[in-house]
Motif scaffolding. Structure first.
Motif, PDB file in Angstrom:
ATOM      1  N   SER A   1      30.285  42.850  35.738  1.00 58.96           N
ATOM      2  CA  SER A   1      31.723  43.021  35.895  1.00 58.96           C
ATOM      3  C   SER A   1      32.064  44.395  35.329  1.00 58.96           C
ATOM      4  CB  SER A   1      32.473  41.898  35.180  1.00 58.96           C
ATOM      5  OG  SER A   1      33.854  41.987  35.437  1.00 58.96           O
TER       6      SER A   1
ATOM      7  N   GLY B   1      43.151  39.165  31.763  1.00 59.44           N
ATOM      8  CA  GLY B   1      43.119  40.590  32.061  1.00 59.44           C
ATOM      9  C   GLY B   1      43.321  40.904  33.533  1.00 59.44           C
ATOM     10  N   MET B   2      43.207  39.897  34.373  1.00 61.32           N
ATOM     11  CA  MET B   2      43.370  40.067  35.823  1.00 61.32           C
ATOM     12  C   MET B   2      44.557  39.252  36.359  1.00 61.32           C
ATOM     13  SD  MET B   2      41.184  42.212  37.046  1.00 61.32           S
ATOM     14  CE  MET B   2      41.343  41.834  38.781  1.00 61.32           C
TER      15      MET B   2
ATOM     16  N   CYS C   1      42.366  46.850  33.394  1.00 63.64           N
ATOM     17  CA  CYS C   1      42.137  45.416  33.194  1.00 63.64           C
ATOM     18  C   CYS C   1      41.303  45.171  31.941  1.00 63.64           C
ATOM     19  CB  CYS C   1      41.509  44.777  34.424  1.00 63.64           C
ATOM     20  SG  CYS C   1      39.801  45.236  34.756  1.00 63.64           S
ATOM     21  N   CYS C   2      40.455  46.117  31.586  1.00 63.96           N
ATOM     22  CA  CYS C   2      39.662  45.985  30.358  1.00 63.96           C
ATOM     23  C   CYS C   2      40.580  45.956  29.141  1.00 63.96           C
ATOM     24  CB  CYS C   2      38.673  47.137  30.212  1.00 63.96           C
ATOM     25  SG  CYS C   2      37.458  47.238  31.537  1.00 63.96           S
TER      26      CYS C   2
ATOM     27  N   MET D   1      35.637  40.126  39.369  1.00 62.08           N
ATOM     28  CA  MET D   1      36.931  40.294  38.715  1.00 62.08           C
ATOM     29  C   MET D   1      37.931  39.320  39.337  1.00 62.08           C
ATOM     30  SD  MET D   1      36.784  44.440  38.541  1.00 62.08           S
ATOM     31  CE  MET D   1      38.298  44.664  37.667  1.00 62.08           C
TER      32      MET D   1
ATOM     33  N   TRP E   1      42.204  42.580  28.943  1.00 62.36           N
ATOM     34  CA  TRP E   1      41.288  41.559  28.426  1.00 62.36           C
ATOM     35  C   TRP E   1      41.193  41.664  26.904  1.00 62.36           C
ATOM     36  CZ3 TRP E   1      35.860  41.767  26.782  1.00 62.36           C
ATOM     37  CH2 TRP E   1      35.288  40.508  26.633  1.00 62.36           C
TER      38      TRP E   1
ATOM     39  N   HIS F   1      35.623  38.994  32.535  1.00 60.28           N
ATOM     40  CA  HIS F   1      36.887  38.412  32.101  1.00 60.28           C
ATOM     41  C   HIS F   1      36.724  36.984  31.561  1.00 60.28           C
ATOM     42  CE1 HIS F   1      39.347  41.788  33.490  1.00 60.28           C
ATOM     43  NE2 HIS F   1      38.358  41.951  34.354  1.00 60.28           N
TER      44      HIS F   1
ATOM     45  N   SER G   1      42.045  35.479  36.014  1.00 59.42           N
ATOM     46  CA  SER G   1      41.251  35.388  34.788  1.00 59.42           C
ATOM     47  C   SER G   1      41.893  36.311  33.749  1.00 59.42           C
ATOM     48  CB  SER G   1      39.794  35.773  35.069  1.00 59.42           C
ATOM     49  OG  SER G   1      39.708  37.099  35.563  1.00 59.42           O
TER      50      SER G   1
END
Length: 144
Positions: A71, A114-115, A33-34, A108, A37, A85, A112
């Motif tokens: 986060s 990246g999520m 997810c990083c 998380m 983002w 995020h 948002s």
């Protein structure tokens, strides 16, 4: 004279808007997810210097992220932290707020940047952090 002042102000504003925004992002090398983002930031015109870290807790402490706002990744732009995020539009809001030390999207939240998971979006807030730990809401994103 007034026209010259107006033109100078206009060109100064255009030049400032054209300045690229660069953010350092610190993340665990195995976090998907990083990476998503970071893609969101780049897609919105923010240049990213991507740093893989094995001790994210140390990074968060160094840049001043309050524990309760933590986060998975931490960015730094203009000396201010960007935790979690945070949408690119809120990174721009943060840059315009000299009173804030940083901004965060705690946890998380689904939907948002990246999520993303389909059309689902949990309600979440982007929280601004001022001196002394005072919190304020920069933006609210409703569930859908």
């Amino acid at each position: 004279m007034r026209s010259l002042l107006l033109l100078t102000t206009l060109f100064a504003g255009i030049a400032q808007a054209a300045d690229p925004i660069t953010m350092d992002v610190y993340r665990d090398p195995n976090c998907g997810c990083c990476k998503e983002w970071i893609t969101h930031l780049r897609d919105n015109g923010i240049q990213v210097r991507d740093h893989e870290e094995t001790n994210m807790a140390a990074v968060k402490m160094r840049v001043g992220v309050p524990y309760q706002l933590g986060s998975c990744h931490t960015g730094v732009v203009d000396g201010k932290f960007v935790e979690g995020h945070v949408p690119a539009s809120d990174v721009l809001k943060l840059r315009e707020r000299p009173d804030l030390l940083g901004a965060a999207v705690p946890g998380m939240p689904i939907g948002s940047p990246g999520m993303e998971m389909g059309d689902r979006q949990d309600a979440y807030q982007v929280v601004g952090v001022a001196q002394g730990g005072k919190l304020s809401v920069l933006s609210e994103y409703p569930a859908r």
